[in-house]
Design an enzyme around this catalytic site. Structure first.
Site, PDB file in Angstrom:
ATOM      1  N   THR A  93     -17.085 -32.936  -0.890  1.00  0.00           N
ATOM      2  CA  THR A  93     -16.444 -33.728   0.149  1.00  0.00           C
ATOM      3  C   THR A  93     -15.414 -32.853   0.805  1.00  0.00           C
ATOM      4  O   THR A  93     -14.789 -32.048   0.132  1.00  0.00           O
ATOM      5  CB  THR A  93     -15.708 -34.929  -0.494  1.00  0.00           C
ATOM      6  OG1 THR A  93     -16.676 -35.823  -1.020  1.00  0.00           O
ATOM      7  CG2 THR A  93     -14.845 -35.670   0.490  1.00  0.00           C
TER       8      THR A  93
ATOM      9  N   ARG B 285     -26.359 -45.972  -2.309  1.00  0.00           N
ATOM     10  CA  ARG B 285     -25.087 -45.738  -3.000  1.00  0.00           C
ATOM     11  C   ARG B 285     -24.020 -45.265  -2.000  1.00  0.00           C
ATOM     12  O   ARG B 285     -24.252 -44.405  -1.172  1.00  0.00           O
ATOM     13  CB  ARG B 285     -25.289 -44.678  -4.075  1.00  0.00           C
ATOM     14  CG  ARG B 285     -24.044 -44.335  -4.896  1.00  0.00           C
ATOM     15  CD  ARG B 285     -23.309 -43.131  -4.357  1.00  0.00           C
ATOM     16  NE  ARG B 285     -22.177 -42.757  -5.204  1.00  0.00           N
ATOM     17  CZ  ARG B 285     -21.269 -41.850  -4.874  1.00  0.00           C
ATOM     18  NH1 ARG B 285     -21.354 -41.213  -3.712  1.00  0.00           N
ATOM     19  NH2 ARG B 285     -20.268 -41.567  -5.682  1.00  0.00           N
ATOM     20  N   VAL B 286     -22.861 -45.856  -2.109  1.00  0.00           N
ATOM     21  CA  VAL B 286     -21.717 -45.431  -1.299  1.00  0.00           C
ATOM     22  C   VAL B 286     -20.592 -45.067  -2.250  1.00  0.00           C
ATOM     23  O   VAL B 286     -20.315 -45.808  -3.194  1.00  0.00           O
ATOM     24  CB  VAL B 286     -21.272 -46.551  -0.339  1.00  0.00           C
ATOM     25  CG1 VAL B 286     -19.972 -46.183   0.363  1.00  0.00           C
ATOM     26  CG2 VAL B 286     -22.371 -46.829   0.695  1.00  0.00           C
TER      27      VAL B 286
ATOM     28  N   ASP C 104     -16.501 -43.235  -2.791  1.00  0.00           N
ATOM     29  CA  ASP C 104     -15.133 -43.571  -2.394  1.00  0.00           C
ATOM     30  C   ASP C 104     -14.777 -43.069  -1.005  1.00  0.00           C
ATOM     31  O   ASP C 104     -13.861 -43.590  -0.363  1.00  0.00           O
ATOM     32  CB  ASP C 104     -14.146 -42.959  -3.398  1.00  0.00           C
ATOM     33  CG  ASP C 104     -14.279 -41.434  -3.453  1.00  0.00           C
ATOM     34  OD1 ASP C 104     -15.426 -40.933  -3.440  1.00  0.00           O
ATOM     35  OD2 ASP C 104     -13.242 -40.748  -3.489  1.00  0.00           O
TER      36      ASP C 104
ATOM     37  N   THR D 210     -11.277 -36.443  -4.021  1.00  0.00           N
ATOM     38  CA  THR D 210     -12.603 -35.853  -4.106  1.00  0.00           C
ATOM     39  C   THR D 210     -13.059 -35.948  -5.555  1.00  0.00           C
ATOM     40  O   THR D 210     -12.249 -36.117  -6.455  1.00  0.00           O
ATOM     41  CB  THR D 210     -12.619 -34.393  -3.604  1.00  0.00           C
ATOM     42  OG1 THR D 210     -13.955 -33.891  -3.652  1.00  0.00           O
ATOM     43  CG2 THR D 210     -11.712 -33.502  -4.433  1.00  0.00           C
TER      44      THR D 210
ATOM     45  N   GLY E 298     -16.797 -40.492  -7.122  1.00  0.00           N
ATOM     46  CA  GLY E 298     -16.270 -41.571  -6.310  1.00  0.00           C
ATOM     47  C   GLY E 298     -16.115 -42.895  -7.019  1.00  0.00           C
ATOM     48  O   GLY E 298     -15.157 -43.639  -6.773  1.00  0.00           O
TER      49      GLY E 298
HETATM   50  C1  SD4 Z   1     -18.456 -39.325  -3.621  1.00  0.00           C
HETATM   51  N1  SD4 Z   1     -16.174 -38.536  -3.700  1.00  0.00           N
HETATM   52  O1  SD4 Z   1     -19.354 -39.643  -2.864  1.00  0.00           O
HETATM   53  C2  SD4 Z   1     -17.479 -38.261  -3.164  1.00  0.00           C
HETATM   54  C3  SD4 Z   1     -18.010 -36.953  -3.541  1.00  0.00           C
HETATM   55  C4  SD4 Z   1     -17.032 -35.866  -3.679  1.00  0.00           C
HETATM   56  O2  SD4 Z   1     -16.546 -33.739  -4.343  1.00  0.00           O
HETATM   57  O3  SD4 Z   1     -15.899 -35.957  -3.349  1.00  0.00           O
HETATM   58  N2  SD4 Z   1     -17.387 -34.744  -4.206  1.00  0.00           N
HETATM   59  O4  SD4 Z   1     -18.313 -39.795  -4.745  1.00  0.00           O
END
Ligand code: SD4
Length: 345
Positions: free
Chosen positions: A205, A233-234, A236, A256, A259
């Protein structure tokens, strides 16, 4: 376009002021570190090594006296346009082979917009900004988010995996297991092939926070989420208060990592509330990470989560659950990559 839709696209939602609510049961600080405090502005901080290029993009605006909101949009657009494993259309797909993107943005007046499970649009962060500025809503998802983007003039890109993502997906299909490997974000800019033990490509992210020369705070966050996630799937990243939160009277935070574990304790909002209670950004990030560790128990060793934070005065902080998280910090034109402090030794 029907007139009602036009109305929705052009009328911004009213924003109510929020009262401070004290948090109870805060975990003890695992350790006390001096704040990483440039106490200066403008400044921009963003996650992982991809943040270096992103910060350069943001600095073009901040360094010229521009608005933090414009900077955090332009900054993460740099990453969205790069072929990375985990941000933008070149990223790893879900387990049905389709890239779905999540993003959100927040300004200095509690304005916020986000999109989730958005397909075939190159710059989800800009769609999130349009949601904020041209609709009375905060979050649009899936086909509706795409329909809105197209109506706003964003081109629909081909439904095609990048060569690296295609390769990684084919590897993953060989055993179709989901086993996140922490810190995959710093393993390079391209999608990472899957190793024999299962799917090492989990997530990445870019989250960015900026304080401009006038003291305005804004934040952005954009991702493809976990590689080979369940369809629909969603994480954070597009959830205001989880992946990102900005309170102009206090500060801003972004997350990050895994999530699900950020959502379950409203991570970025928690960091900002801890800052409201008087913690430095560094201490607030530490305490939020410690809270996740306490919730997860022994399973904390299997995940990575990290927060970055900025106070309205320009102090910055960052903290991770595990070793390996780095962030890019710019207080001048030249960004520097900083290895984050972390909890689990
Ligand atoms: C998620 N937080 O979709 C994000 C992925 C992420 O480093 O941050 N990865 O869960």
């Amino acid at each position: 376009m029907p007139s009602r839709r036009k109305f929705l696209y052009t009328s911004a939602a009213g924003l109510a002021g929020l009262a401070a609510v004290p948090l109870a049961g805060a975990a003890a600080l695992p350790q006390s570190l001096p704040p990483l405090s440039p106490a200066t502005r403008p400044l921009v901080i963003s996650t992982w090594d991809a943040g270096l290029n992103a910060n350069r993009g943001a600095w073009k605006i901040l360094g010229a006296g521009g608005y933090a909101l414009d900077a955090v949009e332009a900054g993460v657009m740099v990453t969205e346009a790069e072929q990375s494993c985990c941000v933008g259309l070149g990223a790893n797909p879900d387990r049905d082979g389709i890239v779905t993107l999540d993003a959100c943005i927040m300004d200095d007046k509690f304005g916020c917009g986000s999109v989730a499970a958005l397909e075939r649009i190159r710059h989800p962060i800009s769609v999130a900004r349009r949601v904020m500025e041209r609709t009375p809503h905060v979050l649009l998802v899936g086909p509706g988010a795409q329909q809105f983007a197209v109506a706003q003039g964003f081109p629909l890109e081909p439904q095609k995996l990048s060569a690296d993502a295609e390769k990684a997906y084919r590897e993953w299909l060989k055993n179709s297991q989901y086993r996140p490997v922490i810190n995959v974000e710093n393993s390079g800019t391209k999608p990472v092939p899957v190793g024999p033990a299962g799917g090492p490509n989990n997530h990445d992210t870019i989250a960015m926070l900026a304080l401009d020369a006038q003291g305005r705070l804004s934040g952005s966050c954009t991702t493809s989420g976990m590689g080979f996630k369940l369809r629909g799937r969603v994480g954070d990243s597009p959830i205001i208060g989880a992946g990102l939160f900005v309170d102009p009277a206090v500060g801003a935070a972004a997350a990050t990592g895994q999530g699900e574990d950020v959502i379950r304790m409203a991570g970025s909002h928690t960091v900002v509330e801890l800052m409201r209670q008087g913690r430095s950004p560094q201490a607030a990030c530490q305490e939020a990470v410690a809270r996740i560790a306490a919730i997860k128990g022994a399973a904390a060793r299997d995940i990575q989560v990290a927060f970055i934070a900025v106070s309205r005065r320009g102090e910055v902080g960052a903290y991770a659950l595990q070793k390996g998280f780095s962030y890019a910090l710019s207080t001048t034109e030249t960004p520097r990559l900083v290895n984050s402090a972390y909890l689990l030794k």
